[in-house]
Write a protein that holds these residues in place. Structure first.
Motif, PDB file in Angstrom:
ATOM      1  N   LYS A 117       0.849  -1.188   0.000  1.00 39.34           N
ATOM      2  CA  LYS A 117       0.000   0.000   0.000  1.00 39.34           C
ATOM      3  C   LYS A 117       0.888   1.242   0.000  1.00 39.34           C
ATOM      4  CE  LYS A 117      -2.044  -1.659   3.637  1.00 39.34           C
ATOM      5  NZ  LYS A 117      -2.926  -1.942   4.793  1.00 39.34           N
ATOM      6  N   GLU A 147      -2.841   0.962 -12.104  1.00 38.75           N
ATOM      7  CA  GLU A 147      -3.589   1.248 -10.881  1.00 38.75           C
ATOM      8  C   GLU A 147      -2.870   2.365 -10.123  1.00 38.75           C
ATOM      9  OE1 GLU A 147      -5.736  -2.814  -9.563  1.00 38.75           O
ATOM     10  OE2 GLU A 147      -3.541  -2.887  -9.499  1.00 38.75           O
ATOM     11  N   VAL A 149      -2.725   4.395  -6.923  1.00 34.57           N
ATOM     12  CA  VAL A 149      -3.205   4.293  -5.541  1.00 34.57           C
ATOM     13  C   VAL A 149      -2.485   5.326  -4.682  1.00 34.57           C
ATOM     14  CG1 VAL A 149      -3.755   2.713  -3.658  1.00 34.57           C
ATOM     15  CG2 VAL A 149      -3.345   1.796  -5.960  1.00 34.57           C
ATOM     16  N   VAL A 176      -7.544   4.168  -7.550  1.00 34.01           N
ATOM     17  CA  VAL A 176      -8.026   3.319  -6.462  1.00 34.01           C
ATOM     18  C   VAL A 176      -8.179   4.224  -5.237  1.00 34.01           C
ATOM     19  CG1 VAL A 176      -7.596   1.268  -5.064  1.00 34.01           C
ATOM     20  CG2 VAL A 176      -6.830   1.346  -7.455  1.00 34.01           C
ATOM     21  N   LYS A 178      -9.294   3.769  -2.210  1.00 35.96           N
ATOM     22  CA  LYS A 178      -9.075   3.258  -0.856  1.00 35.96           C
ATOM     23  C   LYS A 178      -7.916   2.277  -0.881  1.00 35.96           C
ATOM     24  CE  LYS A 178     -11.527   1.088   3.030  1.00 35.96           C
ATOM     25  NZ  LYS A 178     -12.816   0.549   3.511  1.00 35.96           N
ATOM     26  N   ILE A 180      -5.714  -0.799  -0.255  1.00 32.90           N
ATOM     27  CA  ILE A 180      -6.018  -2.208   0.014  1.00 32.90           C
ATOM     28  C   ILE A 180      -4.850  -3.040  -0.496  1.00 32.90           C
ATOM     29  CG2 ILE A 180      -7.257  -2.488  -2.186  1.00 32.90           C
ATOM     30  CD1 ILE A 180      -9.093  -4.475  -0.784  1.00 32.90           C
ATOM     31  N   HIS A 183      -4.209  -4.056  -4.217  1.00 37.03           N
ATOM     32  CA  HIS A 183      -5.002  -3.129  -5.031  1.00 37.03           C
ATOM     33  C   HIS A 183      -6.293  -3.797  -5.540  1.00 37.03           C
ATOM     34  CE1 HIS A 183      -1.079  -1.583  -4.498  1.00 37.03           C
ATOM     35  NE2 HIS A 183      -0.532  -2.166  -5.548  1.00 37.03           N
ATOM     36  N   ILE A 184      -6.624  -3.652  -6.826  1.00 30.03           N
ATOM     37  CA  ILE A 184      -7.880  -4.216  -7.334  1.00 30.03           C
ATOM     38  C   ILE A 184      -7.624  -5.406  -8.256  1.00 30.03           C
ATOM     39  CG2 ILE A 184      -9.902  -3.782  -8.787  1.00 30.03           C
ATOM     40  CD1 ILE A 184      -9.915  -0.920  -7.791  1.00 30.03           C
ATOM     41  N   ALA A 185      -6.905  -5.166  -9.353  1.00 30.91           N
ATOM     42  CA  ALA A 185      -6.785  -6.185 -10.395  1.00 30.91           C
ATOM     43  C   ALA A 185      -6.103  -7.457  -9.904  1.00 30.91           C
ATOM     44  CB  ALA A 185      -6.044  -5.613 -11.603  1.00 30.91           C
ATOM     45  N   ARG A 187      -6.097  -8.746  -7.048  1.00 33.38           N
ATOM     46  CA  ARG A 187      -6.949  -9.546  -6.165  1.00 33.38           C
ATOM     47  C   ARG A 187      -7.802 -10.507  -6.994  1.00 33.38           C
ATOM     48  NH1 ARG A 187      -6.843  -7.356  -0.922  1.00 33.38           N
ATOM     49  NH2 ARG A 187      -8.724  -8.486  -0.314  1.00 33.38           N
TER      50      ARG A 187
END
Length: 479
Positions: A117, A147, A149, A176, A178, A180, A183-185, A187
């Motif tokens: 993060k 992404e 972040v 992004v 928030k 995490i 990240h997103i992808a 996950r």
């Protein structure tokens, strides 16, 4: 010219270097690996071959690439710094401390991390607000997603600057909002990866069978519509609510082992490695990269023709055509690279693509004289009555070509054009085209509007002073 610094020149760092360089930035690389220059040169060769073909306009002049022994020399004056060192937090902290001593205060520092993060990266930094996560996907020089972040330490000005720079090199910065882990992808990727490990562990499928399930099925759907839009269509006329109502209960069924990861024993690792070798071991990594690039370019250009998904991003990034300032000589109507999907079994440009290139030149010339989309919508256009193409030399994928257009006749209903295609100073082909102005209502020959006749006549008069180009008026088999 803008400058980017790349810290770490591995697969991802090399991809970043290629992306920035081919989009017109100067690029400075710092990597203590003695093989870094060779590795980046190899990645850059693939990028030069594939990325320019995604654009139908001339790309910016390539920037200057340099390699530096000292990190301070690489980052001084750079407006974007991309860190792509190994995924060890203590190493990243050490790198940030060193580069922030030498970099500009206004520089954005992006990290390619796939898991950390931004707040973790910023711990102990002299200027934490400079550092953001800018996580790309391989190959960085082709795939547009990154992404972006930030954390609470990043100002809106830094976030906006990062978005502007990334969009300016043809990428899609997914903000992004928030923090995490992963990240997103990634996950999503990790979820699929875990399930795939169990399918192999339980003997249900091999690596190749799993890959086939993706590339021949939902992978293509996801590539242009993503997850939710795909499922919305699956709901039919009733839409997403119906889809969830129909298939939502399945999520409670014991289909998946996503919450339970198999132990990566030596036996399982060896099984996966053996199956992967059987599937792809006959290809070198460079061969696999070229196959991947061929497929991505073909898919993304297909999406470009539909102005959808990643193709819509490519269309939006196309620079506006340049209006000719001097009409006393042949007018440049095409300037572009030859994409991978324009070549044939002989390894050079398909003969149909010569016609496409000359057709694009004719379309551009029609725009120049005022026969643009608005005029065509009003009911007038030019139809090609006759074409003669001479193939004079080979043109290969990645070659940068230009087409110069000379008007041989431009009066009444007729427009007689002669196109010459060059690769550098080398004449590769010529195309001679006779076009007739027509009414789209009657589908018969008609005189063009006054403003088109005037502009065409002006250019034709200017070109009348030029010598007749070699090959003009030639018949098939005769010069």
């Amino acid at each position: 010219m803008k400058t980017a610094a790349i810290i770490g020149g591995g697969v991802i760092g090399g991809g970043w270097a290629a992306r920035f360089l081919l989009m017109g930035w100067n690029v400075r690389v710092f990597d203590p690996d003695p093989e870094a220059e060779r590795k980046i040169d190899e990645v850059l060769a693939n990028a030069r071959r594939s990325l320019p073909g995604l654009s139908d306009r001339a790309m910016p002049a390539e920037g200057a690439l340099s390699f530096h022994v000292e990190m301070a020399d690489a980052v001084a004056g750079a407006s974007w710094i991309q860190e792509s060192v190994p995924e060890r937090l203590e190493l990243k902290h050490k790198v940030y401390a060193a580069l922030q001593e030498a970099c500009d205060e206004g520089a954005v520092i992006g990290s390619s991390t796939s898991g950390f993060k931004p707040s973790e990266l910023q711990e102990g930094a002299a200027t934490p607000g400079q550092i953001v996560v800018a996580h790309p996907f391989n190959p960085v020089y082709l795939l547009p997603l990154v992404e972006l972040v930030p954390s609470e330490a990043n100002s809106s000005a830094v976030i906006d600057a990062a978005k502007e720079i990334l969009a300016g090199i043809g990428m899609f910065p997914l903000h992004v909002r928030k923090e995490i882990d992963a990240h997103i992808a990634d996950r999503f990727l990790e979820a699929v990866w875990r399930e795939a490990l169990w399918l192999i562990k339980d003997g249900v499928a091999t690596t190749e069978e799993i890959d086939n399930a993706i590339r021949y099925g939902f992978g293509l759907r996801w590539g242009q519509m993503g997850l939710f839009e795909t499922y919305r269509i699956a709901g039919g006329e009733a839409g997403m609510a119906h889809f969830i109502e129909q298939f939502g209960p399945c999520l409670a069924w014991p289909w998946t082992k996503l919450m339970d990861v198999p132990e990566l024993t030596d036996e399982l690792v060896q099984t996966i490695a053996d199956q992967s070798d059987a599937q792809s071991g006959m290809h070198s990594i460079r061969d696999l990269e070229r196959l991947r690039d061929n497929n991505l370019v073909a898919m993304m250009r297909a999406l470009k023709a539909q102005d959808f998904g990643a193709g819509a991003l490519l269309n939006a990034a196309e620079p506006a055509p340049v209006e000719p300032e001097d009409i006393s000589g042949p007018i440049v109507t095409v300037a572009r690279a030859v994409p991978l999907d324009w070549t044939d079994y002989n390894g050079h440009m398909n003969e149909a693509r010569y016609l496409q290139a000359f057709g694009d030149a004719t379309d551009r010339f029609m725009e120049i004289v005022g026969c643009d989309a608005e005029y065509i919508a009003s009911g007038g256009s030019y139809f090609t009555a006759e074409t003669h193409i001479r193939h004079l030399d080979e043109v290969h994928a990645g070659a940068r070509i230009s087409v110069e257009t000379q008007v041989l006749l431009g009066e009444g209903k007729k427009m007689h054009l002669f196109h010459r295609m060059f690769e550098g100073d080398r004449l590769s082909a010529t195309g001679e085209h006779m076009l007739i102005h027509v009414s789209l209502e009657t589908r018969k020959a008609s005189v063009p509007a006054d403003h088109i006749a005037a502009r065409l006549g002006e250019i034709a008069a200017a070109h009348a002073a030029l010598s007749l180009p070699e090959g003009a008026g030639a018949a098939v088999g005769k010069r």
